[in-house]
Design a protein around this motif. Structure first.
Motif, PDB file in Angstrom:
ATOM      1  N   ILE A  87      -3.962   3.529  -0.464  1.00  0.00           N
ATOM      2  CA  ILE A  87      -4.323   2.895  -1.737  1.00  0.00           C
ATOM      3  C   ILE A  87      -3.428   1.687  -1.984  1.00  0.00           C
ATOM      4  O   ILE A  87      -2.318   1.602  -1.454  1.00  0.00           O
ATOM      5  CB  ILE A  87      -4.210   3.889  -2.923  1.00  0.00           C
ATOM      6  N   ASP A 110      -4.168   6.259 -11.620  1.00  0.00           N
ATOM      7  CA  ASP A 110      -5.203   5.231 -11.780  1.00  0.00           C
ATOM      8  C   ASP A 110      -6.250   5.301 -10.672  1.00  0.00           C
ATOM      9  O   ASP A 110      -7.361   4.798 -10.833  1.00  0.00           O
ATOM     10  CB  ASP A 110      -4.581   3.838 -11.827  1.00  0.00           C
ATOM     11  N   LYS A 111      -5.874   5.892  -9.534  1.00  0.00           N
ATOM     12  CA  LYS A 111      -6.822   6.053  -8.417  1.00  0.00           C
ATOM     13  C   LYS A 111      -7.479   7.437  -8.447  1.00  0.00           C
ATOM     14  O   LYS A 111      -8.118   7.852  -7.483  1.00  0.00           O
ATOM     15  CB  LYS A 111      -6.102   5.875  -7.082  1.00  0.00           C
ATOM     16  N   ASN A 112      -7.288   8.149  -9.554  1.00  0.00           N
ATOM     17  CA  ASN A 112      -7.859   9.492  -9.720  1.00  0.00           C
ATOM     18  C   ASN A 112      -7.399  10.468  -8.647  1.00  0.00           C
ATOM     19  O   ASN A 112      -8.155  11.341  -8.229  1.00  0.00           O
ATOM     20  CB  ASN A 112      -9.386   9.435  -9.767  1.00  0.00           C
ATOM     21  N   THR A 161       0.816  -1.215   0.000  1.00  0.00           N
ATOM     22  CA  THR A 161       0.000   0.000   0.000  1.00  0.00           C
ATOM     23  C   THR A 161       0.855   1.273   0.000  1.00  0.00           C
ATOM     24  O   THR A 161       2.042   1.239   0.317  1.00  0.00           O
ATOM     25  CB  THR A 161      -0.931   0.049   1.225  1.00  0.00           C
TER      26      THR A 161
END
Ligand code: FES
Length: 105
Positions: free
Chosen positions: A16, A30-32, A3
């Motif tokens: 994340i 990719d996680k905005n 993470t």
């Protein structure tokens, strides 16, 4: 799954999943999470600027000459903590990496 602990530009914190083999910029994007990454990771825009927490800064590979020159030109440059996230390849050893996204320039 390893993470990354992220503080975004609003100050919100989240943890994340980090995909080994991607760059930290790709994982954030990719996680905005708000990194523009305008150059797509070519080390030519500095819009993926992050501040790596002190505890992690020394564990990362040193900046390349190109990264050093580019990141030094940012207004919020911090010698000990500033990194271009597109230049950090995520590895299992970076599980728990903690960083703050820099304000956009
Ligand atoms: S995405 Fe442009 S320098 Fe990192």
């Amino acid at each position: 799954m390893p993470t990354i602990h992220v503080t975004d530009r609003s100050g919100a914190k989240q943890t994340i999943d980090g995909k080994v083999g991607q760059t930290v910029m790709e994982i954030l994007r990719d996680k905005n999470i708000d990194v523009e990454a305008i150059c797509g990771g070519c080390c030519s825009c500095a819009t993926c600027h992050v501040f790596v927490d002190d505890a992690w800064a020394a564990k990362l590979p040193a900046r390349s000459e190109d990264e050093q020159e580019l990141v030094e030109e940012t207004e919020s440059y911090k010698a000990a903590n500033s990194r271009l996230s597109c230049q950090i390849k995520f590895t299992p050893q970076l599980d728990g990496l903690s960083l703050t996204v820099a304000l956009s320039e």
